[in-house]
Design a protein around this motif. Sequence first.
Motif, short mmCIF file in Angstrom:
data_model
loop_
_atom_site.label_atom_id
_atom_site.label_comp_id
_atom_site.label_asym_id
_atom_site.label_seq_id
_atom_site.Cartn_x
_atom_site.Cartn_y
_atom_site.Cartn_z
N LEU A 267 1.46 3.73 -4.49
CA LEU A 267 1.32 4.33 -5.82
C LEU A 267 0.10 3.79 -6.54
O LEU A 267 -0.36 4.38 -7.50
N LYS A 268 -0.39 2.66 -6.07
CA LYS A 268 -1.61 2.04 -6.58
C LYS A 268 -2.15 1.16 -5.47
O LYS A 268 -1.49 0.96 -4.46
N ASP A 269 -3.34 0.67 -5.63
CA ASP A 269 -3.89 -0.23 -4.62
C ASP A 269 -2.95 -1.41 -4.48
O ASP A 269 -2.41 -1.93 -5.47
N GLY A 270 -2.72 -1.83 -3.24
CA GLY A 270 -1.80 -2.93 -3.02
C GLY A 270 -1.96 -3.53 -1.65
O GLY A 270 -2.91 -3.22 -0.92
N CYS A 271 -1.02 -4.35 -1.31
CA CYS A 271 -1.06 -5.09 -0.05
C CYS A 271 0.34 -5.09 0.55
O CYS A 271 1.34 -5.17 -0.17
N TYR B 298 -4.10 -1.71 1.02
CA TYR B 298 -3.95 -0.26 1.03
C TYR B 298 -4.45 0.30 -0.28
O TYR B 298 -4.37 -0.35 -1.32
N LYS B 299 -4.96 1.52 -0.22
CA LYS B 299 -5.43 2.24 -1.41
C LYS B 299 -4.35 3.21 -1.88
O LYS B 299 -3.54 3.69 -1.08
N LYS B 300 -4.38 3.50 -3.16
CA LYS B 300 -3.47 4.48 -3.74
C LYS B 300 -3.50 5.76 -2.91
O LYS B 300 -4.56 6.25 -2.54
N GLY B 301 -2.32 6.30 -2.60
CA GLY B 301 -2.22 7.53 -1.84
C GLY B 301 -2.04 7.34 -0.35
O GLY B 301 -1.61 8.26 0.34
N GLU B 302 -2.39 6.16 0.17
CA GLU B 302 -2.20 5.91 1.60
C GLU B 302 -0.71 5.75 1.89
O GLU B 302 0.09 5.44 1.00
N THR B 303 -0.35 5.95 3.15
CA THR B 303 1.04 5.81 3.57
C THR B 303 1.12 4.89 4.78
O THR B 303 0.13 4.67 5.48
N LEU B 304 2.30 4.40 4.99
CA LEU B 304 2.57 3.53 6.13
C LEU B 304 3.98 3.82 6.61
O LEU B 304 4.91 3.91 5.80
#
Length: 133
Positions: A89-93, A99-105
């Motif tokens: 939902l926001k840049d994070g780890c 990870y950047k906002k919008g990426e998925t894992l």
Amino acid sequence: MTKPAIASVEDIEDFFNAYNNHNWDDMFNYMSSDCVWDASEKCLKGRQNIIDYWTNYHAAFKETAGKHEKVVFGDHMVYLQVKIHLEFLKDGCFYGKSYKKGETLDFACADFYELDDEGKIKSARIYIKFFNL
């Protein structure tokens, strides 16, 4: 005699639904207040530590536990597999990777729950296998 907290696949589904909806009170109907939650990345003990971790560290992403797979009940224990989807939902780890906002894992978990005499999770060991790292 009251029904144990986790005694069926439906109870696992209810537990996951509470988790996915961040309904911590409902979720802790299935966990002891002194539960030890060992999720490979961090080992947490007790209701407040677990909730603080999930509400603070997990704030950067929406985590959705999928449908359980291969649920096995034993004597005061449950083993299951579940796929997890994270949407940032926001840049994070997560697990040391940025990870950047919008990426998925997406990843899979093997969960081992040790249950107390009331059927509540008193310890959980969560093992992770990543798919798209």
